[in-house]
Design a protein around this motif. Structure first.
Motif, mmCIF file in Angstrom:
data_model
loop_
_atom_site.group_PDB
_atom_site.id
_atom_site.type_symbol
_atom_site.label_atom_id
_atom_site.label_comp_id
_atom_site.label_asym_id
_atom_site.label_seq_id
_atom_site.Cartn_x
_atom_site.Cartn_y
_atom_site.Cartn_z
ATOM 1 N N ALA A 53 0.827 -1.215 0.160
ATOM 2 C CA ALA A 53 -0.077 -0.030 0.018
ATOM 3 C C ALA A 53 0.816 1.277 -0.067
ATOM 4 O O ALA A 53 0.385 2.102 -0.434
ATOM 5 C CB ALA A 53 -0.951 0.097 1.252
ATOM 6 N N THR A 54 1.999 1.210 0.811
ATOM 7 C CA THR A 54 2.815 2.264 0.912
ATOM 8 C C THR A 54 4.095 2.474 0.008
ATOM 9 O O THR A 54 4.361 3.601 -0.935
ATOM 10 C CB THR A 54 3.209 2.447 2.203
ATOM 11 O OG1 THR A 54 4.414 1.098 2.594
ATOM 12 C CG2 THR A 54 2.361 2.555 3.299
ATOM 13 N N GLU A 55 4.813 1.269 -0.640
ATOM 14 C CA GLU A 55 5.631 1.377 -1.441
ATOM 15 C C GLU A 55 5.646 0.555 -2.718
ATOM 16 O O GLU A 55 6.365 0.972 -3.707
ATOM 17 C CB GLU A 55 7.106 0.778 -0.699
ATOM 18 C CG GLU A 55 7.321 1.420 0.614
ATOM 19 C CD GLU A 55 8.609 0.654 1.164
ATOM 20 O OE1 GLU A 55 9.530 0.524 0.396
ATOM 21 O OE2 GLU A 55 8.505 0.205 2.079
ATOM 22 N N GLY A 56 4.414 0.079 -2.981
ATOM 23 C CA GLY A 56 3.954 -0.721 -4.022
ATOM 24 C C GLY A 56 4.876 -1.487 -4.320
ATOM 25 O O GLY A 56 5.797 -2.183 -3.571
ATOM 26 N N TRP A 57 4.722 -2.221 -5.716
ATOM 27 C CA TRP A 57 5.424 -3.726 -6.094
ATOM 28 C C TRP A 57 6.785 -3.343 -6.658
ATOM 29 O O TRP A 57 6.717 -2.152 -7.490
ATOM 30 C CB TRP A 57 4.516 -4.442 -6.889
ATOM 31 C CG TRP A 57 5.167 -5.413 -7.679
ATOM 32 C CD1 TRP A 57 6.125 -5.497 -8.687
ATOM 33 C CD2 TRP A 57 5.393 -6.970 -7.021
ATOM 34 N NE1 TRP A 57 6.523 -6.918 -9.092
ATOM 35 C CE2 TRP A 57 6.065 -7.943 -7.816
ATOM 36 C CE3 TRP A 57 4.722 -7.603 -5.989
ATOM 37 C CZ2 TRP A 57 6.315 -9.045 -7.811
ATOM 38 C CZ3 TRP A 57 5.163 -8.876 -5.821
ATOM 39 C CH2 TRP A 57 5.584 -9.574 -6.652
ATOM 40 N N PRO A 58 7.815 -3.711 -6.634
ATOM 41 C CA PRO A 58 7.949 -4.923 -5.703
ATOM 42 C C PRO A 58 8.683 -4.615 -4.263
ATOM 43 O O PRO A 58 8.767 -5.373 -3.499
ATOM 44 C CB PRO A 58 9.131 -5.963 -6.165
ATOM 45 C CG PRO A 58 9.797 -5.076 -6.888
ATOM 46 C CD PRO A 58 9.059 -3.778 -7.264
ATOM 47 N N ASN A 59 8.940 -3.288 -4.155
ATOM 48 C CA ASN A 59 9.644 -2.637 -2.632
ATOM 49 C C ASN A 59 9.055 -3.120 -1.626
ATOM 50 O O ASN A 59 9.476 -3.518 -0.618
ATOM 51 C CB ASN A 59 10.038 -1.061 -2.770
ATOM 52 C CG ASN A 59 11.121 -0.874 -3.972
ATOM 53 O OD1 ASN A 59 11.920 -1.814 -4.496
ATOM 54 N ND2 ASN A 59 11.044 0.184 -4.641
ATOM 55 N N GLY A 60 7.641 -3.049 -1.755
ATOM 56 C CA GLY A 60 6.818 -3.297 -0.455
ATOM 57 C C GLY A 60 6.875 -4.792 -0.062
ATOM 58 O O GLY A 60 6.267 -5.170 1.157
ATOM 59 N N MET A 61 7.068 -5.693 -0.875
ATOM 60 C CA MET A 61 7.232 -7.086 -0.374
ATOM 61 C C MET A 61 8.527 -7.637 0.233
ATOM 62 O O MET A 61 8.310 -8.538 0.812
ATOM 63 C CB MET A 61 7.222 -7.715 -1.750
ATOM 64 C CG MET A 61 5.857 -7.825 -2.587
ATOM 65 S SD MET A 61 4.678 -8.815 -1.813
ATOM 66 C CE MET A 61 5.127 -10.572 -1.950
ATOM 67 N N TYR A 62 9.688 -6.738 0.335
ATOM 68 C CA TYR A 62 10.765 -7.462 0.851
ATOM 69 C C TYR A 62 10.708 -7.618 2.257
ATOM 70 O O TYR A 62 11.120 -8.715 2.794
ATOM 71 C CB TYR A 62 11.969 -6.398 0.424
ATOM 72 C CG TYR A 62 12.223 -6.053 -0.835
ATOM 73 C CD1 TYR A 62 12.118 -6.861 -1.891
ATOM 74 C CD2 TYR A 62 12.639 -4.858 -1.419
ATOM 75 C CE1 TYR A 62 12.286 -6.797 -3.079
ATOM 76 C CE2 TYR A 62 12.766 -4.674 -2.675
ATOM 77 C CZ TYR A 62 12.638 -5.758 -3.579
ATOM 78 O OH TYR A 62 12.975 -5.443 -4.692
ATOM 79 N N ASP A 63 10.314 -6.944 2.962
ATOM 80 C CA ASP A 63 10.244 -7.210 4.601
ATOM 81 C C ASP A 63 9.429 -8.493 4.951
ATOM 82 O O ASP A 63 9.666 -9.325 5.461
ATOM 83 C CB ASP A 63 9.868 -6.037 5.390
ATOM 84 C CG ASP A 63 10.740 -4.987 5.437
ATOM 85 O OD1 ASP A 63 11.969 -5.176 5.195
ATOM 86 O OD2 ASP A 63 10.370 -3.629 6.022
ATOM 87 N N GLY A 64 8.184 -8.466 4.324
ATOM 88 C CA GLY A 64 7.203 -9.701 4.487
ATOM 89 C C GLY A 64 7.909 -10.723 4.038
ATOM 90 O O GLY A 64 7.713 -11.820 4.601
ATOM 91 N N LEU A 65 8.527 -10.750 2.565
ATOM 92 C CA LEU A 65 8.771 -11.805 2.051
ATOM 93 C C LEU A 65 10.081 -12.418 2.820
ATOM 94 O O LEU A 65 10.023 -13.751 2.925
ATOM 95 C CB LEU A 65 9.234 -11.656 0.728
ATOM 96 C CG LEU A 65 9.684 -12.669 -0.129
ATOM 97 C CD1 LEU A 65 8.441 -13.509 -0.262
ATOM 98 C CD2 LEU A 65 10.060 -12.139 -1.639
ATOM 99 N N GLY A 66 10.747 -11.788 3.448
ATOM 100 C CA GLY A 66 12.023 -12.140 4.220
ATOM 101 C C GLY A 66 11.498 -12.933 5.396
ATOM 102 O O GLY A 66 11.974 -14.222 5.675
ATOM 103 N N ILE A 67 10.386 -12.503 6.061
ATOM 104 C CA ILE A 67 9.739 -13.252 7.228
ATOM 105 C C ILE A 67 9.381 -14.599 6.629
ATOM 106 O O ILE A 67 9.360 -15.787 7.364
ATOM 107 C CB ILE A 67 8.701 -12.363 7.980
ATOM 108 C CG1 ILE A 67 9.244 -11.145 8.340
ATOM 109 C CG2 ILE A 67 7.923 -13.221 8.960
ATOM 110 C CD1 ILE A 67 8.227 -10.150 9.004
ATOM 111 N N VAL A 68 8.547 -14.561 5.467
ATOM 112 C CA VAL A 68 7.971 -15.855 4.987
ATOM 113 C C VAL A 68 8.960 -16.885 4.745
ATOM 114 O O VAL A 68 8.664 -17.956 4.981
ATOM 115 C CB VAL A 68 7.199 -15.682 3.582
ATOM 116 C CG1 VAL A 68 6.692 -16.653 2.933
ATOM 117 C CG2 VAL A 68 5.860 -14.469 3.866
#
Length: 627
Positions: free
Chosen positions: A28-43
């Motif tokens: 919502a804030t950074e868009g694709w793909p930058n917004g995925m990095y933190d969450g993807l690291g946890i996954v």
């Protein structure tokens, strides 16, 4: 299934929530793909933890399945539909007549129909090392026990989960799985960190939002909202979520899982089969060990420990041979002793195709025969020299066994062995070092009684050996009950494993309390516990029936002092472990090698199944968190 089990960890659940929120806010804030990095690291971190745990546990389950397949390859002889046939123990049904012989495992509960000198080892169920004689007066046979001596037929009355051991298995399967101490600690840490992170995140979001609203109010723009203002508030929320994500240690579960996987691999190299990763950690957290005696602390292999001959007591040291007697006694005496050992026995010395000798029979008989072989005796030679005319097998009423033989040089000789106090009353003579019978005085009788009592105080099972000579054969080959000559008093015991004393001392030095829980009698248990260093001066030894009668208030006082629990049932062991966990918050490890230990093994934080019999128990009980 193993993946699903691994996903139940609370820390991982918190991380999964954080990952979803992080991805949502990031997009919502950074868009694709930058917004995925933190969450993807946890996954990815969650994925690695789950895969390592699930794969390790799955590999171990395959090992246990292989063990289970081997355990099921057992066939027995039964009479069914008027025909004797060979079937798998898993095809057994109620009404079958099972044929039992020495060494067979009783496959079901049943009733004795007929047989000869049938005795059964019930130590796997009761913990009792003493064999139980089965006859018309005591006809009940239980699944999981082993035939030690004799042969017989049994009518099957219960199979599978209806047997006593089956009911025990049902009890094992009751209740949910408890978390390990490390899981409790990690979940507690994750919860606290999560709450602190959530608190700071909420505080940060509130402070940023209030400051934003105050600035708008000061600039008289409170009613003037634009898309940039909404984006600022969303950024504030993203900052708050970032604080939560950073606060929760997603690397901790991965680090713990990898270290436990390494520990499991190391344990396997040490020949220890670990059922779940968490078992390695729990073992290191143990504060109390409740151990079985027979087969765990001891070898479950009876040996002659002391003997009395010709007025002298001697202790048998490992590897000593016939020269310990040759220097002090004549050849005639040694020959009489060998005859008493090898002729008057229901056991047998057999030689396999590799030439290795083994002994088939009860534990006591095997110990005597093994001692005779150690002294240099020849079992086959003595059986070929003399002709056996009559045998009176051992029975629980008479507590003795007798045999009448014809000697090669002419004449007849009766041999008798059994409970020391009974055989001693039948003797009026004692053999000297030259093998000649001498009259036994009252003082000698009293001294021998003191020797027997002394052996008993050392937790030795005592037997007396005696003989009587005849010039002519008694009527109907009858064996007399008096007038015997005493040969020897033998003290037999189940020796403590050589490594046990050091292991107990290591545990005590590490602050781990060691308790012995056994089905054996209290005198034997106390003697073994003292030898191992478990029973100290301030320790308490108590029997199962007395333990059961105590109120919860009494148990609070005595449980910390209990070092030996003797004559205990499986439920007594279960109760002790439960109280140690719930009342005193101990991390309890239980070691055992029999089905009678399975309840306590299942209830404990860590169950350690010991030895060959323990492997079967581990497959049989299938408790979580176990080795």
């Amino acid at each position: 299934m193993f993946v699903w089990d691994a996903l139940q960890d609370l820390t991982l659940v918190i991380l999964m929530v954080c990952a979803v929120v992080s991805i949502g806010v990031g997009l919502a804030t950074e868009g694709w793909p930058n917004g995925m990095y933190d969450g993807l690291g946890i996954v990815i971190s969650i994925f690695l933890v789950v895969i390592v745990t699930a794969v390790s546990d799955y590999k171990q389950s395959l090992q246990f399945k292989d063990l289970d397949k081997e355990k099921k390859k057992i066939f027995i002889q039964v009479t069914r539909d008027k025909h004797r046939q060979k079937i798998s123990i898993y095809d057994l049904v109620i009404g079958d007549v099972v044929h039992l012989a020495t060494g067979d495992k009783v496959p079901a509960d049943g009733i004795f129909i007929s047989g000869y000198s049938l005795s059964v080892d019930e130590s796997s169920l009761s913990g009792e090392s003493e064999p139980v004689n089965i006859d018309e007066k005591k006809p009940f046979l239980l699944a999981g026990t082993t035939v030690q001596n004799g042969s017989g037929k049994m009518l099957v009355t219960a199979v599978g989960m209806r047997t006593e051991s089956g009911k025990l298995t049902e009890t094992l399967n009751e209740g949910g799985e408890d978390e390990t101490p490390l899981q409790v600690k990690l979940n507690g840490v994750a919860t606290i960190i999560g709450k602190i992170g959530l608190g700071f995140a909420v505080l940060t979001f509130v402070v940023l939002t209030v400051r934003f609203l105050v600035e708008k109010a000061l600039h008289h723009k409170f009613t003037d909202w634009s898309s940039s203002d909404a984006l600022k508030l969303l950024n504030y929320f993203a900052t708050a979520v970032t604080i939560i994500v950073v606060a929760v240690p997603e690397g901790l579960p991965l680090a713990v899982t990898l270290s436990l996987a390494f520990a499991m691999k190391k344990m396997m190299n040490e020949k220890a089969l670990v059922r779940h990763l968490s078992a390695c950690e729990t073992m290191g957290s143990a504060t109390c060990i409740c151990t079985d005696k027979t087969g765990t602390l001891t070898t479950n292999h009876m040996v002659v420990d002391k003997f009395w001959i010709c007025g002298k007591s001697k202790r048998v040291k490992g590897g000593e041979r016939g020269d310990i007697l040759n220097s002090e006694t004549s050849e005639k005496f040694i020959n009489i002793l060998f005859q008493a050992i090898f002729q008057n026995t229901s056991s047998e010395v057999v030689t396999d195709k590799d030439g290795k000798k083994s002994i088939l029979g009860t534990a006591t008989e095997s110990a005597l025969l093994e001692y005779g072989l150690l002294l240099g005796g020849d079992f086959d030679a003595h059986h070929q020299e003399n002709i056996i005319l009559k045998i009176e097998p051992f029975c629980s009423d008479k507590k003795k066994m007798s045999v009448l033989v014809s000697l090669p040089e002419g004449g007849f000789r009766a041999f008798c062995k059994g409970a020391s106090e009974i055989i001693l009353r039948m003797c009026d003579k004692v053999v000297d070092t030259n093998g000649e019978p001498l009259h036994m005085s009252e003082e000698q009788t009293k001294n021998i009684s003191n020797v027997i009592d002394g052996f008993a105080c050392e937790a030795l099972r005592t037997l007396c050996l005696a003989f009587k000579d005849f010039d002519y054969c008694p009527n109907d080959n009858s064996i007399p009950n008096s007038g015997y000559t005493l040969i020897a008093v033998v003290g037999i015991k189940d020796p403590v494993r050589s490594e046990v004393k050091d292991a107990v001392q290591t545990c005590l030095a590490a602050g781990i309390t060691v308790r012995m829980v056994t089905g054996d009698n209290i005198n034997t248990a106390k003697a073994i516990a003292k030898e191992c260093g478990i029973l100290t001066e301030d320790g308490l030894a108590i029997e199962g029936p007395e333990f059961r009668s105590k109120t919860p208030e009494d148990l609070k006082d005595i449980i910390p002092r209990i070092k030996v629990l003797a004559r205990s049932s499986p439920m007594d062991k279960h109760t002790l472990v439960t109280h140690l966990k719930n009342m005193f918050k101990e991390v309890v490890a239980v070691t055992g090698d029999g089905t009678n230990d399975a309840l306590a093994l299942r209830e404990a934080d860590i169950g350690l199944a010991m030895g060959i019999a323990g492997t079967e128990v581990c497959v049989y009980a299938l408790w979580p968190g176990s080795l």
